[in-house]
Design an enzyme around this catalytic site. Structure first.
Site, short mmCIF file in Angstrom:
data_model
loop_
_atom_site.label_atom_id
_atom_site.label_comp_id
_atom_site.label_asym_id
_atom_site.label_seq_id
_atom_site.Cartn_x
_atom_site.Cartn_y
_atom_site.Cartn_z
N LYS A 161 0.77 -1.22 0.12
CA LYS A 161 -0.06 -0.06 -0.17
C LYS A 161 0.94 1.23 -0.01
CE LYS A 161 -3.98 -1.93 2.59
NZ LYS A 161 -4.22 -2.32 3.72
N GLN A 173 -5.38 -1.48 9.64
CA GLN A 173 -5.32 -2.87 9.05
C GLN A 173 -6.00 -3.68 9.77
OE1 GLN A 173 -3.96 -3.34 6.05
NE2 GLN A 173 -4.23 -5.60 6.09
N ASP A 205 -11.58 2.66 3.44
CA ASP A 205 -12.10 1.53 3.44
C ASP A 205 -13.69 1.28 3.43
OD1 ASP A 205 -10.08 -0.65 3.69
OD2 ASP A 205 -9.76 -0.21 5.87
N1 GUN Z 1 -7.04 -6.55 5.71
C1 GUN Z 1 -7.50 -7.42 4.82
N2 GUN Z 1 -8.12 -6.47 3.55
C2 GUN Z 1 -8.25 -5.50 4.22
C3 GUN Z 1 -8.81 -4.01 3.97
O1 GUN Z 1 -9.31 -4.15 2.64
N3 GUN Z 1 -8.74 -3.14 4.74
C4 GUN Z 1 -8.44 -3.27 6.10
N4 GUN Z 1 -8.42 -2.13 6.97
N5 GUN Z 1 -7.88 -4.41 6.49
C5 GUN Z 1 -7.59 -5.43 5.63
#
Ligand code: GUN
Length: 298
Positions: A55, A99, A122
């Site tokens: 990311k 996350q 998100d």
């Molecule tokens: N963990 C796995 N996929 C995601 C996601 O799209 N967003 C977040 N915040 N955590 C994750």
């Protein structure tokens, strides 16, 4: 034998990232600062570390600012909430992503509820869930939005099509169903308790598999010509001793012989998630400073 067209999510995500980079440069020229994404990682889960690193790299490559907050696994919930509050108040931060999963001593819903909904790239905050359900502008979870982009790129209008979503998670299944309703599909949400899943799937023009069970959906469950979107990422033992390989929730070999089009694993839905996260961030940046943007072109 493969009859289906392969939906190349990797190539689509690359194109999307190129469009985002243009928009991000335009934002910087107008706002006098880069769009900013803050990612918070608690603990040392190896898969989460890989996601967060990717990311960060892709955020910078798109011409945006990446802020990373890495906290030890024994961080208290109060300390994590204080970090989120600080990011809510920081004008350089347009998007916040905490996350998941969080360590067991933390209440995920409480943490998500603390994020400012207008920075919730998100789309997990209940305010954004409600906005999606009622058709108001907000933020939509990245993976299902990426799936809809791939579907519309392949099929054009989805109006009137029968769609089956397998899986009812808050992150994929439920928002996927909402998005398909908004595209005027007739939507069925199936899950682990669904009776005769094969029969339900056989009705569908669009199948979205998001159950987390390796190669569960078989080719002979599908209507010939159906479009299949495989959200699953499952690591299974490979033929060679000690090795592993990634497979989806769909049995690719049998499904590709019946489907009209199908996403592979890897290289299908996976690359879309971060690309859509960058899209949501640059959209958030424009909204947060009151700059107009044609969001439908992204
Ligand atoms: N963990 C796995 N996929 C995601 C996601 O799209 N967003 C977040 N915040 N955590 C994750």
């Amino acid at each position: 034998m493969t009859a289906a067209n392969i939906i190349d999510g990797k190539a689509f995500a690359e194109g999307l990232r190129t469009r985002i980079a243009t928009v991000a440069a335009d934002f910087e020229a107008k706002a006098g600062r880069k769009a900013g994404l803050a990612v918070v990682l608690v603990g040392e889960d190896p898969a989460s570390q890989v996601y967060v690193r990717n990311k960060g790299k892709q955020t910078v490559a798109a011409g945006m600012e990446s802020f990373e907050h890495k906290l030890p696994a024994d961080t208290s919930e109060a300390d994590l909430l204080a970090v989120v509050e600080q990011l809510n108040a920081d004008p350089a931060v347009d998007g916040i992503l905490v996350q998941l999963p969080l360590p067991a001593h933390m209440n995920e819903q409480k943490v998500i509820a603390t994020i400012n909904p207008d920075k919730d790239v998100d789309g997990f905050h209940v305010v954004n869930v409600g906005r999606l359900a009622t058709g108001l502008p907000g933020f939509v979870p990245c993976t299902p939005l990426g799936c809809v982009m791939l579907l519309k790129d392949r099929l054009g209008s989805l109006s009137g099509l029968d769609a089956v979503v397998i899986g009812r998670s808050n992150i994929v299944g439920k928002p996927m169903a909402q998005l398909l309703i908004a595209e005027s599909c007739t939507v069925t949400v199936a899950h682990s308790r669904t009776k005769d899943l094969a029969e339900v799937v056989r009705r569908a023009d669009i199948v979205v598999a998001a159950v987390g069970r390796p190669e569960m959906v078989k080719g002979d469950w599908l209507k010939p010509g159906a479009t299949v979107i495989d959200v699953g990422i499952n690591r299974v033992p490979a033929a060679e001793e000690g090795k592993t390989r990634l497979v989806g929730d769909v049995d690719f070999a049998s499904a590709a012989a019946v489907a009209g089009a199908i996403t592979p694993v890897p290289g299908g839905v996976g690359p879309m998630t971060i690309a859509v996260l960058l899209r949501n961030t640059v959209v958030a940046a424009h909204r947060n400073v009151g700059l107009s943007l044609d969001e439908s072109a992204l």
